[in-house]
Scaffold this motif. Structure first.
Motif, short mmCIF file in Angstrom:
data_model
loop_
_atom_site.label_atom_id
_atom_site.label_comp_id
_atom_site.label_asym_id
_atom_site.label_seq_id
_atom_site.Cartn_x
_atom_site.Cartn_y
_atom_site.Cartn_z
N MET A 292 -4.28 -6.24 13.36
CA MET A 292 -2.99 -5.72 12.92
C MET A 292 -3.18 -4.93 11.63
N ALA A 293 -2.67 -3.74 11.58
CA ALA A 293 -2.82 -2.88 10.41
C ALA A 293 -1.81 -3.25 9.33
N VAL A 294 -2.25 -3.15 8.10
CA VAL A 294 -1.39 -3.40 6.94
C VAL A 294 -1.36 -2.11 6.13
N SER A 295 -0.16 -1.65 5.79
CA SER A 295 -0.07 -0.39 5.06
C SER A 295 -0.05 -0.58 3.55
N ARG A 296 -0.02 -1.83 3.07
CA ARG A 296 0.02 -2.09 1.64
C ARG A 296 -1.15 -2.98 1.24
N LEU A 297 -1.62 -2.78 0.03
CA LEU A 297 -2.68 -3.63 -0.53
C LEU A 297 -2.44 -3.74 -2.02
N ASN A 298 -2.06 -4.91 -2.49
CA ASN A 298 -1.85 -5.14 -3.92
C ASN A 298 -1.03 -4.03 -4.58
N GLY A 299 0.06 -3.67 -3.96
CA GLY A 299 0.95 -2.66 -4.53
C GLY A 299 0.62 -1.23 -4.14
N LEU A 300 -0.52 -0.99 -3.49
CA LEU A 300 -0.84 0.35 -3.02
C LEU A 300 -0.05 0.64 -1.75
N VAL A 301 0.44 1.85 -1.63
CA VAL A 301 1.12 2.27 -0.42
C VAL A 301 0.46 3.54 0.09
N GLU A 302 0.63 3.80 1.37
CA GLU A 302 0.04 4.98 1.98
C GLU A 302 0.35 6.23 1.16
N GLY A 303 -0.69 7.00 0.87
CA GLY A 303 -0.54 8.23 0.10
C GLY A 303 -0.91 8.10 -1.36
N ASP A 304 -1.04 6.86 -1.86
CA ASP A 304 -1.45 6.68 -3.26
C ASP A 304 -2.85 7.21 -3.49
N LYS A 305 -3.06 7.85 -4.62
CA LYS A 305 -4.40 8.30 -4.99
C LYS A 305 -5.18 7.12 -5.54
N GLN B 84 -12.28 10.83 -6.06
CA GLN B 84 -10.90 10.43 -5.83
C GLN B 84 -10.61 10.49 -4.35
N GLY B 85 -9.69 9.65 -3.90
CA GLY B 85 -9.31 9.64 -2.49
C GLY B 85 -7.86 9.26 -2.34
N VAL B 86 -7.44 9.09 -1.09
CA VAL B 86 -6.06 8.73 -0.79
C VAL B 86 -6.05 7.48 0.09
N PHE B 87 -5.28 6.49 -0.32
CA PHE B 87 -5.14 5.25 0.43
C PHE B 87 -4.35 5.52 1.70
N ILE B 88 -4.87 5.02 2.84
CA ILE B 88 -4.14 5.11 4.10
C ILE B 88 -3.59 3.74 4.47
N ARG B 89 -4.50 2.78 4.68
CA ARG B 89 -4.07 1.42 5.02
C ARG B 89 -5.25 0.46 4.98
N VAL B 90 -4.95 -0.82 5.21
CA VAL B 90 -5.97 -1.85 5.37
C VAL B 90 -5.83 -2.40 6.78
N ASP B 91 -6.97 -2.56 7.46
CA ASP B 91 -6.98 -3.07 8.82
C ASP B 91 -8.16 -4.02 8.97
N ASN B 92 -7.88 -5.31 9.25
CA ASN B 92 -8.94 -6.31 9.45
C ASN B 92 -9.96 -6.33 8.32
N ASN B 93 -9.49 -6.37 7.08
CA ASN B 93 -10.34 -6.45 5.89
C ASN B 93 -11.16 -5.18 5.63
#
Length: 61
Positions: free
Chosen positions: A1-14, A27-36
């Motif tokens: 199951m995909a998770v779009s947040r990680l410790n306050g990060l949301v999709e699109g955050d640098k 530098q990069g862009v956060f997309i999501r977290v999936d299975n660690n």
């Protein structure tokens, strides 16, 4: 199951991604977290899948 947040990060955050204290990419862009795994796009527009067991992430404000 995909998770779009990680410790306050949301999709699109640098983000900055570090491994063993060394920056993986400038530098990069956060997309999501999936299975660690962090799914993110680097500054060269490459999609990366990186294990959360071996990295740290810092949000770029």
């Amino acid at each position: 199951m995909a998770v779009s947040r990680l410790n306050g990060l949301v999709e699109g955050d640098k983000i900055r991604v570090f491994s063993a204290g060394n920056e993986i990419d400038a530098q990069g862009v956060f997309i999501r977290v999936d299975n660690n795994f962090l799914i993110w796009v680097d500054s060269f527009a490459n999609i990366n899948i990186t294990s959360l067991d071996t990295i740290s992430i810092r949000k770029v404000s």
